[in-house]
Design a protein around this motif. Structure first.
Motif, PDB file in Angstrom:
ATOM      1  N   LYS A  11      10.110 -67.275 -17.918  1.00 22.09           N
ATOM      2  CA  LYS A  11       9.990 -65.857 -18.079  1.00 22.09           C
ATOM      3  C   LYS A  11       9.705 -65.699 -20.078  1.00 22.09           C
ATOM      4  N   SER A  58      16.523 -68.436 -17.890  1.00 19.32           N
ATOM      5  CA  SER A  58      17.076 -68.790 -16.407  1.00 19.32           C
ATOM      6  C   SER A  58      16.284 -69.946 -15.978  1.00 19.32           C
ATOM      7  N   ALA A  80      23.828 -65.598 -21.480  1.00 18.33           N
ATOM      8  CA  ALA A  80      25.047 -65.672 -21.298  1.00 18.33           C
ATOM      9  C   ALA A  80      25.393 -66.512 -19.904  1.00 18.33           C
ATOM     10  N   LYS A 275      13.494 -60.201 -12.834  1.00 16.82           N
ATOM     11  CA  LYS A 275      14.860 -60.004 -13.716  1.00 16.82           C
ATOM     12  C   LYS A 275      14.541 -59.668 -15.084  1.00 16.82           C
TER      13      LYS A 275
HETATM   14  C1  3PG Z   1      21.907 -64.090 -19.019  1.00 17.05           C
HETATM   15  O1  3PG Z   1      22.610 -64.588 -18.192  1.00 17.05           O
HETATM   16  O2  3PG Z   1      21.982 -64.135 -20.163  1.00 17.05           O
HETATM   17  C2  3PG Z   1      20.868 -63.036 -18.119  1.00 17.05           C
HETATM   18  O3  3PG Z   1      20.968 -62.989 -16.999  1.00 17.05           O
HETATM   19  C3  3PG Z   1      19.533 -62.986 -18.886  1.00 17.05           C
HETATM   20  O4  3PG Z   1      18.799 -63.817 -18.186  1.00 17.05           O
HETATM   21  P1  3PG Z   1      17.276 -64.236 -18.637  1.00 17.05           P
HETATM   22  O5  3PG Z   1      17.223 -64.866 -19.989  1.00 17.05           O
HETATM   23  O6  3PG Z   1      16.735 -64.943 -17.727  1.00 17.05           O
HETATM   24  O7  3PG Z   1      16.442 -62.876 -18.753  1.00 17.05           O
END
Ligand code: 3PG
Length: 310
Positions: A11, A58, A80, A275
């Motif tokens: 993504k 992700s 995170a 997401k």
């Molecule tokens: C994270 O853990 O930082 C979030 O869930 C964001 O995930 P992403 O970078 O895939 O949007």
């Protein structure tokens, strides 16, 4: 030979973030191959073959990817949660894994609040809805995102905010919420629950019928955390037995669960198409640049801060 740092984002980041990440890494003398919006794992496996480090979101870095990444020393999750990295496998191969905690949390907190409004207003369908003011919000785990949600909910909307976490009560208060002693207290006393637990062995499938059925009449669960923490069978049972309950999620459930939701509960369940909690330009810049800087500091100065698989 120049080090190679792969930017692998299934993504993609916003263009500004991507360009600045590349500039930081190139400025340090590294080569920066980019793999964006890829559809097949084989593309990732091919791309990691000769890289020293990689930045991911992700994107799944499992045993197969690690085995293909013969030169890999560091993988940085620009974000995170690092449940997408096989941390143990990485450690066994001598690969350090890092995250960039807090960098994208405001974006996720804003989305959680946005989802609350959307659900309170009947998904903007035109019928009379409700307000957030004066309602009870329960924060399930009060890390960076939970703190952000608490601050906006209390300061902006006049909600009462309680939280359950494993940290001491004074730290929960310092994070902006009134602590409750048990999860049961949180779920039974909240009109909205905002989930912020990580997905791990303890939390997977931990939110199911028992807790959801404790929620007061008309309550709503907001999930901007992970789909794995939901017990899908329990969720469907709760939606079936409690026609008043609502669910909004930023993470599409498994196909079978989604099919039932669409067929039976579409009027009171909302799911983002992809997401997108951390999908803002600001969050991409914050998390992406932090990741790039952590890589440069790691290779040039041996800085090991933010390693999550010591
Ligand atoms: C994270 O853990 O930082 C979030 O869930 C964001 O995930 P992403 O970078 O895939 O949007």
């Amino acid at each position: 030979m120049a080090r190679k740092v792969l930017l692998a984002t299934e993504k993609a980041f916003a263009k500004t973030a991507r360009d600045e990440v590349i500039a930081i890494l190139k400025g340090a003398g590294y080569e920066v191959p980019v793999l964006e919006n890829y559809k097949n794992k084989s593309d990732l496996i091919a791309a990691v073959a000769d890289v020293d480090a990689m930045i991911i979101r992700s994107d799944v870095v499992d045993a197969e990817v690690l085995a293909a990444a013969k030169n890999l020393k560091l993988v940085v999750r620009a974000g995170a949660g690092y449940d997408n990295i096989d941390c143990k496998g990485a450690r066994e191969k001598g690969v350090d894994a890092m995250n960039t905690p807090g960098q994208n949390s405001n974006a996720v907190a804003e989305l959680a609040i946005g989802m609350m409004i959307y659900m309170a207003r009947g998904k903007f369908g035109g019928k009379s809805g409700t307000e957030l003011k004066g309602k009870r919000l329960g924060i399930h785990a009060i890390g960076a995102v939970g703190r952000g949600v608490a601050a906006i909910a209390k300061g902006g909307f006049g909600m009462t905010v309680k939280a359950f976490d494993v940290i001491p009560p004074d730290q929960i208060r310092a994070a902006g919420a009134e602590p409750v002693e048990t999860l049961e207290d949180l779920y039974s006393g909240s009109d909205y629950i905002s989930l912020h637990i990580p997905a791990n062995a303890q939390t997977k499938k931990s939110i199911g019928f028992r807790l959801l059925n404790m929620m007061p009449k008309g309550a709503c669960l907001i999930n901007t955390a992970r789909k794995e923490v939901i017990d899908d069978a329990g969720l469907l049972e709760a939606l079936e037995k409690r026609p008043d309950l609502k669910y909004a999620t930023d993470i599409e459930p498994e196909a079978a669960t989604l099919a039932v939701i669409k067929e039976k509960f579409a009027d009171r369940v909302f799911c983002t198409p992809k997401k997108l909690g951390a999908q803002t330009e600001e969050a991409n810049v914050n998390a992406g640049l932090a990741a790039a800087r952590q890589i440069v500091a790691y290779f040039e100065q041996g800085v090991k801060k933010f390693i999550v698989n010591p």
